[in-house]
Design a protein around this motif. Structure first.
Motif, PDB file in Angstrom:
ATOM      1  N   CYS A  33      29.932  43.243  51.833  1.00  8.74           N
ATOM      2  CA  CYS A  33      30.514  43.249  53.185  1.00  8.74           C
ATOM      3  C   CYS A  33      29.567  43.929  54.166  1.00  8.74           C
ATOM      4  N   TRP A  34      28.990  45.034  53.717  1.00  7.30           N
ATOM      5  CA  TRP A  34      28.088  45.769  54.598  1.00  7.30           C
ATOM      6  C   TRP A  34      26.856  44.931  54.935  1.00  7.30           C
ATOM      7  N   GLU A  35      26.263  44.277  53.932  1.00  5.12           N
ATOM      8  CA  GLU A  35      25.104  43.410  54.176  1.00  5.12           C
ATOM      9  C   GLU A  35      25.476  42.286  55.133  1.00  5.12           C
ATOM     10  N   ALA A  36      26.613  41.645  54.875  1.00  9.11           N
ATOM     11  CA  ALA A  36      27.013  40.476  55.660  1.00  9.11           C
ATOM     12  C   ALA A  36      27.309  40.844  57.114  1.00  9.11           C
ATOM     13  N   SER A  37      27.684  42.100  57.351  1.00  6.49           N
ATOM     14  CA  SER A  37      28.007  42.507  58.726  1.00  6.49           C
ATOM     15  C   SER A  37      26.757  42.424  59.613  1.00  6.49           C
ATOM     16  N   ARG A  38      25.574  42.290  58.993  1.00  6.78           N
ATOM     17  CA  ARG A  38      24.351  42.194  59.791  1.00  6.78           C
ATOM     18  C   ARG A  38      23.822  40.757  59.887  1.00  6.78           C
ATOM     19  N   TRP A  39      24.524  39.814  59.282  1.00  7.89           N
ATOM     20  CA  TRP A  39      24.115  38.409  59.363  1.00  7.89           C
ATOM     21  C   TRP A  39      24.719  37.758  60.611  1.00  7.89           C
ATOM     22  N   PRO A  40      24.248  36.542  60.951  1.00 11.23           N
ATOM     23  CA  PRO A  40      24.873  35.811  62.062  1.00 11.23           C
ATOM     24  C   PRO A  40      26.377  35.623  61.826  1.00 11.23           C
ATOM     25  N   VAL A  97      44.303  44.971  46.844  1.00 15.16           N
ATOM     26  CA  VAL A  97      44.380  44.525  48.239  1.00 15.16           C
ATOM     27  C   VAL A  97      43.866  45.621  49.179  1.00 15.16           C
ATOM     28  N   GLN A  98      44.216  46.877  48.871  1.00 13.19           N
ATOM     29  CA  GLN A  98      43.734  47.998  49.695  1.00 13.19           C
ATOM     30  C   GLN A  98      42.221  48.166  49.574  1.00 13.19           C
ATOM     31  N   VAL A  99      41.703  47.929  48.350  1.00 11.14           N
ATOM     32  CA  VAL A  99      40.255  48.020  48.155  1.00 11.14           C
ATOM     33  C   VAL A  99      39.538  47.014  49.057  1.00 11.14           C
ATOM     34  N   VAL A 100      40.054  45.785  49.092  1.00 10.58           N
ATOM     35  CA  VAL A 100      39.452  44.731  49.911  1.00 10.58           C
ATOM     36  C   VAL A 100      39.574  45.083  51.395  1.00 10.58           C
ATOM     37  N   ALA A 101      40.771  45.520  51.793  1.00  9.75           N
ATOM     38  CA  ALA A 101      40.980  45.888  53.199  1.00  9.75           C
ATOM     39  C   ALA A 101      40.056  47.036  53.593  1.00  9.75           C
ATOM     40  N   GLY A 102      39.867  47.994  52.676  1.00  8.59           N
ATOM     41  CA  GLY A 102      38.994  49.138  52.942  1.00  8.59           C
ATOM     42  C   GLY A 102      37.540  48.720  53.122  1.00  8.59           C
ATOM     43  N   ALA A 103      37.081  47.807  52.256  1.00  5.49           N
ATOM     44  CA  ALA A 103      35.694  47.337  52.344  1.00  5.49           C
ATOM     45  C   ALA A 103      35.455  46.634  53.680  1.00  5.49           C
ATOM     46  N   LEU A 104      36.451  45.878  54.134  1.00  2.65           N
ATOM     47  CA  LEU A 104      36.334  45.184  55.422  1.00  2.65           C
ATOM     48  C   LEU A 104      36.311  46.190  56.571  1.00  2.65           C
ATOM     49  N   ALA A 105      37.245  47.140  56.535  1.00  2.00           N
ATOM     50  CA  ALA A 105      37.349  48.119  57.621  1.00  2.00           C
ATOM     51  C   ALA A 105      36.065  48.948  57.722  1.00  2.00           C
ATOM     52  N   ASP A 106      35.570  49.438  56.589  1.00  2.00           N
ATOM     53  CA  ASP A 106      34.405  50.325  56.614  1.00  2.00           C
ATOM     54  C   ASP A 106      33.120  49.608  57.023  1.00  2.00           C
ATOM     55  N   GLY A 135      37.784  37.093  58.296  1.00  2.00           N
ATOM     56  CA  GLY A 135      37.585  35.679  57.987  1.00  2.00           C
ATOM     57  C   GLY A 135      36.202  35.362  57.447  1.00  2.00           C
ATOM     58  N   ARG A 136      35.313  36.352  57.454  1.00  6.08           N
ATOM     59  CA  ARG A 136      33.962  36.105  56.936  1.00  6.08           C
ATOM     60  C   ARG A 136      33.814  36.485  55.474  1.00  6.08           C
ATOM     61  N   LEU A 137      34.897  36.992  54.882  1.00  9.05           N
ATOM     62  CA  LEU A 137      34.850  37.338  53.450  1.00  9.05           C
ATOM     63  C   LEU A 137      35.571  36.280  52.632  1.00  9.05           C
ATOM     64  N   GLU A 138      34.887  35.831  51.583  1.00 11.27           N
ATOM     65  CA  GLU A 138      35.455  34.850  50.665  1.00 11.27           C
ATOM     66  C   GLU A 138      35.485  35.508  49.289  1.00 11.27           C
ATOM     67  N   LEU A 139      36.586  35.377  48.573  1.00 16.78           N
ATOM     68  CA  LEU A 139      36.673  35.950  47.232  1.00 16.78           C
ATOM     69  C   LEU A 139      36.710  34.816  46.218  1.00 16.78           C
ATOM     70  N   GLU A 140      35.802  34.860  45.241  1.00 17.19           N
ATOM     71  CA  GLU A 140      35.754  33.806  44.221  1.00 17.19           C
ATOM     72  C   GLU A 140      36.498  34.275  42.976  1.00 17.19           C
ATOM     73  N   ILE A 141      37.463  33.483  42.571  1.00 12.35           N
ATOM     74  CA  ILE A 141      38.223  33.822  41.366  1.00 12.35           C
ATOM     75  C   ILE A 141      38.165  32.644  40.394  1.00 12.35           C
ATOM     76  N   THR A 142      38.390  32.943  39.130  1.00 11.69           N
ATOM     77  CA  THR A 142      38.362  31.863  38.137  1.00 11.69           C
ATOM     78  C   THR A 142      39.773  31.519  37.679  1.00 11.69           C
ATOM     79  N   GLU A 143      39.848  30.367  37.064  1.00  7.72           N
ATOM     80  CA  GLU A 143      41.150  29.827  36.670  1.00  7.72           C
ATOM     81  C   GLU A 143      41.934  30.742  35.740  1.00  7.72           C
ATOM     82  N   SER A 144      41.202  31.570  34.985  1.00  9.84           N
ATOM     83  CA  SER A 144      41.889  32.372  33.966  1.00  9.84           C
ATOM     84  C   SER A 144      42.977  33.268  34.571  1.00  9.84           C
TER      85      SER A 144
END
Ligand code: C2E
Ligand code: CA
Ligand code: CA
Ligand code: CA
Length: 275
Positions: free
Chosen positions: A98-105, A125-134, A140-149
């Protein structure tokens, strides 16, 4: 012949000892890998086939082991999951990405892989919200990839967590599609925004009819559900052509770029835009 058999047995026994020993060393090494700065994130672009624009970069963990050099995440992630290290490592990857991406276009998103084990953390959910806030990264610029399992569990808790993440405004991608048990029913029940078609199907292009048929079906199904489709592991121009004809939106693979260190992302986006 008997002695020979025993020799073969000893050989396997030793190979097994070595595998167990290596895993044990990896497990111990992982405990300190983060604090010693041995972990790093590399980024690989997802490219919109129609325009050639970079839409997103996937963050992929790298571990430079002090004695053994680069170790593949395919080897160390399962060890981290077993050893209870994946929560901390996953959170570090999320925050760093998230921190790296905050410097991209602004138009470029970042995708982060989530281990099924991370879903056992009630605070995910709080971990994700925290990473975004900090990081200040737009949700909307964060995508989370999950697997079928994670979809196969009987209880509804993973579905609840996914819905909460989706409600936050982050996008959810279903990774490695086609390798597990997903069906249309799953796609309807879970709040996905994107499907990533596994490399094993892309490898079959353009020759294999079955691969084509599967991709065509996934694309048409995704369209009617309003999801976007990314093909993984695109290595040749012929594969890209076939994917374009099949109506696939995005492509990711060595044809465009290998995963690169964070410092090279800016130049890579420019280079792909010009090519
Ligand atoms: P994945 O999520 O399916 O990631 C795609 C893998 O395919 C990456 O391997 C990438 O380098 C590789 N790849 C990309 N394009 C091509 C291509 O054209 N040809 C070929 N042959 N391979 C290609 P990588 O980086 O070794 O990662 C392996 C797996 O480790 C990932 O598979 C993912 O499941 C896991 N992983 C990596 N980073 C993380 C992370 O931060 N968290 C979690 N939970 N898992 C991760
Ligand atoms: Ca992935
Ligand atoms: Ca994948
Ligand atoms: Ca994979």
């Amino acid at each position: 012949a008997k002695a020979e058999g025993r020799g073969t047995f000893r050989f396997f026994e030793r190979a097994m000892d070595e595998a167990v020993h290596r895993k044990q060393r990896l497990r111990v090494g992982l405990r300190t890998a983060l604090d010693r700065g041995e972990l790093d994130l590399h980024f690989q672009p997802l490219v919109e086939i129609r325009t050639g624009e970079v839409t997103c970069l996937e963050a992929l963990l790298r571990w430079r082991h002090p004695d053994w050099g680069m170790i593949s995440p395919a080897e160390f992630i399962p060890v981290a999951e077993e050893a209870g290290q994946i929560m901390r490592m996953g959170e570090w990857a999320l925050r760093t990405a998230c921190w790296e991406a905050s410097r991209w276009p602004d138009a470029v998103r970042v995708a982060v892989n989530l281990s099924p084990v991370q879903f056992r953390n009630p605070g995910l959910v709080q971990v994700v919200a925290g990473a975004l806030a900090d990081s200040g990264l737009a949700t909307g610029r964060l995508e989370l990839e999950i697997t079928e399992s994670i979809l196969l569990q009987e209880d509804q808790s993973n579905l609840t967590i996914l819905r909460e993440l989706s409600r936050l405004g982050v996008r959810i991608a279903l990774d490695d599609f086609g390798t597990g048990f997903s069906s249309l029913a799953y796609l309807l029940r879970f709040p996905f925004d994107k499907i990533k078609i596994d490399r094993s199907f892309v490898t079959g292009l353009p020759a294999r009819k079955e691969a084509k048929a599967v991709i065509r079906a996934v694309v048409s199904m995704s369209r009617s559900l309003g999801l976007s489709v990314t093909a993984e592991g695109v290595e040749t121009a012929e594969q890209l052509d076939a994917l374009r004809q099949l109506g696939c939106q995005d492509a990711q693979g060595y044809l465009f770029s290998r995963p690169v260190p964070a410092a090279e992302v800016g130049a890579l986006i420019d280079k792909l835009r010009r090519s």
